[in-house]
Design a protein around this motif. Structure first.
Motif, PDB file in Angstrom:
ATOM      1  N   ILE A 140      12.971  55.920  53.090  1.00 21.88           N
ATOM      2  CA  ILE A 140      11.902  54.518  53.105  1.00 21.88           C
ATOM      3  C   ILE A 140      11.867  52.995  52.732  1.00 21.88           C
ATOM      4  O   ILE A 140      12.713  52.870  52.202  1.00 21.88           O
ATOM      5  CB  ILE A 140      11.024  55.070  52.071  1.00 21.88           C
ATOM      6  N   THR A 141      11.954  52.134  54.551  1.00 19.63           N
ATOM      7  CA  THR A 141      12.537  50.978  53.932  1.00 19.63           C
ATOM      8  C   THR A 141      10.887  50.300  53.909  1.00 19.63           C
ATOM      9  O   THR A 141       9.843  50.214  54.471  1.00 19.63           O
ATOM     10  CB  THR A 141      13.245  50.692  55.185  1.00 19.63           C
ATOM     11  N   HIS A 142      11.509  48.838  54.322  1.00 22.44           N
ATOM     12  CA  HIS A 142      10.727  47.948  54.333  1.00 22.44           C
ATOM     13  C   HIS A 142       9.993  47.572  56.109  1.00 22.44           C
ATOM     14  O   HIS A 142       8.808  47.790  56.437  1.00 22.44           O
ATOM     15  CB  HIS A 142      10.805  46.585  53.831  1.00 22.44           C
TER      16      HIS A 142
ATOM     17  N   SER B 196      13.683  67.875  58.716  1.00 24.28           N
ATOM     18  CA  SER B 196      14.839  67.242  59.457  1.00 24.28           C
ATOM     19  C   SER B 196      13.657  65.953  58.099  1.00 24.28           C
ATOM     20  O   SER B 196      12.984  66.486  57.579  1.00 24.28           O
ATOM     21  CB  SER B 196      13.577  66.507  60.385  1.00 24.28           C
ATOM     22  N   VAL B 197      14.366  65.225  57.880  1.00 26.70           N
ATOM     23  CA  VAL B 197      14.829  63.630  57.246  1.00 26.70           C
ATOM     24  C   VAL B 197      13.840  62.899  57.771  1.00 26.70           C
ATOM     25  O   VAL B 197      13.777  62.430  58.998  1.00 26.70           O
ATOM     26  CB  VAL B 197      16.124  63.075  56.753  1.00 26.70           C
ATOM     27  N   ILE B 198      12.543  62.360  56.885  1.00 34.57           N
ATOM     28  CA  ILE B 198      12.017  61.144  57.578  1.00 34.57           C
ATOM     29  C   ILE B 198      11.759  60.059  56.938  1.00 34.57           C
ATOM     30  O   ILE B 198      12.566  59.125  56.065  1.00 34.57           O
ATOM     31  CB  ILE B 198       9.933  61.699  56.911  1.00 34.57           C
ATOM     32  N   ILE B 199      12.453  59.539  58.399  1.00 33.87           N
ATOM     33  CA  ILE B 199      12.473  57.479  58.099  1.00 33.87           C
ATOM     34  C   ILE B 199      11.025  56.742  57.948  1.00 33.87           C
ATOM     35  O   ILE B 199      10.705  57.101  59.718  1.00 33.87           O
ATOM     36  CB  ILE B 199      13.780  57.865  59.082  1.00 33.87           C
ATOM     37  N   THR B 200      10.905  56.304  57.133  1.00 36.77           N
ATOM     38  CA  THR B 200       9.373  55.295  57.320  1.00 36.77           C
ATOM     39  C   THR B 200       9.703  54.181  56.640  1.00 36.77           C
ATOM     40  O   THR B 200      10.329  54.023  55.964  1.00 36.77           O
ATOM     41  CB  THR B 200       8.193  56.296  56.907  1.00 36.77           C
TER      42      THR B 200
ATOM     43  N   ALA C  70       7.610  51.761  53.520  1.00 40.97           N
ATOM     44  CA  ALA C  70       7.040  51.820  52.494  1.00 40.97           C
ATOM     45  C   ALA C  70       5.201  51.806  53.028  1.00 40.97           C
ATOM     46  O   ALA C  70       4.179  52.099  52.003  1.00 40.97           O
ATOM     47  CB  ALA C  70       6.803  50.226  51.956  1.00 40.97           C
ATOM     48  N   GLN C  71       5.108  51.150  53.531  1.00 43.76           N
ATOM     49  CA  GLN C  71       2.768  50.712  53.605  1.00 43.76           C
ATOM     50  C   GLN C  71       2.591  52.822  54.278  1.00 43.76           C
ATOM     51  O   GLN C  71       1.641  53.060  54.108  1.00 43.76           O
ATOM     52  CB  GLN C  71       2.857  50.540  55.036  1.00 43.76           C
ATOM     53  N   ARG C  72       3.654  53.090  55.006  1.00 42.60           N
ATOM     54  CA  ARG C  72       2.922  54.586  55.679  1.00 42.60           C
ATOM     55  C   ARG C  72       3.056  55.214  54.767  1.00 42.60           C
ATOM     56  O   ARG C  72       2.242  56.638  54.017  1.00 42.60           O
ATOM     57  CB  ARG C  72       4.185  54.710  57.030  1.00 42.60           C
ATOM     58  N   VAL C  73       3.542  55.409  54.185  1.00 43.06           N
ATOM     59  CA  VAL C  73       4.333  55.898  52.147  1.00 43.06           C
ATOM     60  C   VAL C  73       2.843  55.930  51.811  1.00 43.06           C
ATOM     61  O   VAL C  73       2.380  56.742  51.508  1.00 43.06           O
ATOM     62  CB  VAL C  73       5.340  55.883  51.888  1.00 43.06           C
ATOM     63  N   ARG C  74       2.138  54.460  51.514  1.00 38.55           N
ATOM     64  CA  ARG C  74       1.054  54.634  50.790  1.00 38.55           C
ATOM     65  C   ARG C  74      -0.249  55.076  51.313  1.00 38.55           C
ATOM     66  O   ARG C  74      -0.892  55.274  50.947  1.00 38.55           O
ATOM     67  CB  ARG C  74       1.147  52.646  50.301  1.00 38.55           C
ATOM     68  N   ASP C  75      -0.263  54.996  52.630  1.00 41.63           N
ATOM     69  CA  ASP C  75      -1.225  54.973  53.474  1.00 41.63           C
ATOM     70  C   ASP C  75      -2.171  56.823  53.230  1.00 41.63           C
ATOM     71  O   ASP C  75      -0.821  57.418  53.485  1.00 41.63           O
ATOM     72  CB  ASP C  75      -0.816  55.036  54.880  1.00 41.63           C
ATOM     73  N   PRO C  76      -3.305  57.125  53.008  1.00 40.76           N
ATOM     74  CA  PRO C  76      -3.127  58.766  52.713  1.00 40.76           C
ATOM     75  C   PRO C  76      -3.374  59.358  54.236  1.00 40.76           C
ATOM     76  O   PRO C  76      -3.134  59.023  55.224  1.00 40.76           O
ATOM     77  CB  PRO C  76      -4.892  58.229  52.442  1.00 40.76           C
TER      78      PRO C  76
END
Length: 364
Positions: free
Chosen positions: A127-129, A352-356, A358-364
């Motif tokens: 998870i990146t900015h 597979s590893v997910i690279i995403t 922080a905003q995408r993680v917060r979104d439902p």
């Protein structure tokens, strides 16, 4: 916050009401107090009922104390002197030399988790900015370490062939057949012309400096310019066939949409694209070229983009379908609708590893 019906309506607004050490006061920070004052004033002006505020005293974003402690103090500078009671188990900090070193370190950690701890790749997320800062570098590093990954990266619709073609259509009609817009439409790859026919058209246009109203006149001059005319000028004939197909379709559409509702314009636009300009055949040809040349994934992407575009037309029709508006206003609304669409690739591997970000993680 503003309600469609002001009477007996209540809005819900969330404020970041942490205690502010920077302000040196107990309770809400000065900025939060100002926000509350502005919101209360706005609510009164709009006749919106103000309920009793609910304060969430406890942070519930994190599932362990280490993350909570890091969030509270990591960016407060030297004045944050609290210490964590126990050695951290879930967080480690690494001062990387550069982005490549950072990605290398993450890749080594992932391999260790998989080989030594028995983790599956799908159980790991990076998870990146902002994923764009790592795009290209993290791909190369993960490929080097043979780590299957899915880069969950937002893509904008307006740079894709269908959006470029639609934008070109409206700009041609609104800006009176600017040469650059005509060429943008033809080079979108979606019109039913061969590359040779488009090349012949482009050559003729530049030889005779065709622009604006000149596109409305039949091409009758020699494709050689002022040289000796050809008995059978195939290049000119190709150019004229392209010109007539495009110009007739666009002028017919422009005439048909006069004094029409947005819903009727939407239907006429769909007919223009699918019947008059036959972009579906062009889409099929583009997909075949991508499958045999660049990537099958890009071929699938074009189909998804077409579906997203059709949904955008449907939403626009539902929202303002009964309103009559000039073509320029319709184009403005369509542009807003298309600009709001973002999409990402479909994962190629189950494990597979997910690279995403922080905003995408917060979104439902």
């Amino acid at each position: 916050m503003q309600s469609k019906k002001k009477q007996d309506k209540a809005g819900i607004t969330a404020l970041y009401c942490r205690l502010s050490r920077d302000d040196g006061v107990e309770g809400d920070s000065n900025s939060v107090a100002n926000q509350k004052k502005l919101l209360k004033r706005f609510a009164k002006e709009q006749s919106v009922k103000i309920l009793t505020p609910v304060r969430l005293e406890k942070t519930i974003r994190f599932q362990n104390d280490e993350l909570r402690f890091l969030e509270e103090g990591a960016f407060r500078g030297a004045e944050f002197t609290d210490k964590f009671d126990n050695p951290p188990e879930f967080i480690s900090l690494y001062a990387a030399d550069d982005t490549y070193d950072e990605c290398e370190t993450v890749a080594r950690q992932i391999k260790r988790l998989v080989i030594e701890n028995g983790c599956r790749y799908r159980e790991i997320a990076v998870i990146t900015h902002d994923t764009k800062l790592y795009s290209g570098i993290i791909n190369a590093v993960f490929d080097k370490y043979q780590i299957p990954y899915f880069l969950d990266e937002h893509k904008d619709l307006d740079v894709k062939p269908i959006a470029r073609a639609v934008n070109a259509v409206f700009r041609i009609l609104l800006e009176r057949f600017e040469r650059s817009d005509v060429m943008l439409l033809l080079k979108s790859g979606l019109l039913p012309f061969t590359q040779g026919e488009i090349r012949d058209f482009e050559d003729y246009v530049f030889v005779w400096d065709i622009d604006n109203a000149a596109f409305l006149v039949e091409f009758t001059k020699s494709s050689r310019g002022f040289g000796e005319p050809l008995k059978e000028d195939f290049k000119r004939d190709n150019a004229e066939r392209v010109r007539k197909t495009v110009v007739d379709a666009l002028l017919s559409f422009k005439e048909a949409v006069k004094d029409k509702t947005a819903g009727e314009v939407t239907e006429l636009l769909y007919d223009l694209l699918t019947e008059k300009l036959d972009v579906r055949s062009g889409m099929n040809g583009l997909c075949r070229r991508l499958e045999h040349g660049v990537s099958g994934n890009l071929s699938d992407e074009q189909v998804r983009i077409w579906e997203l575009f059709i949904r955008a037309l449907d939403r626009l029709k539902d929202a303002v379908g009964e309103e009559r508006m000039p073509l320029r206003r319709y184009y403005e609304l369509l542009t807003l609708e298309l600009s709001a669409i973002e999409f990402a690739e479909i994962p190629r591997f189950l494990d597979s590893v997910i690279i995403t970000n922080a905003q995408r993680v917060r979104d439902p």
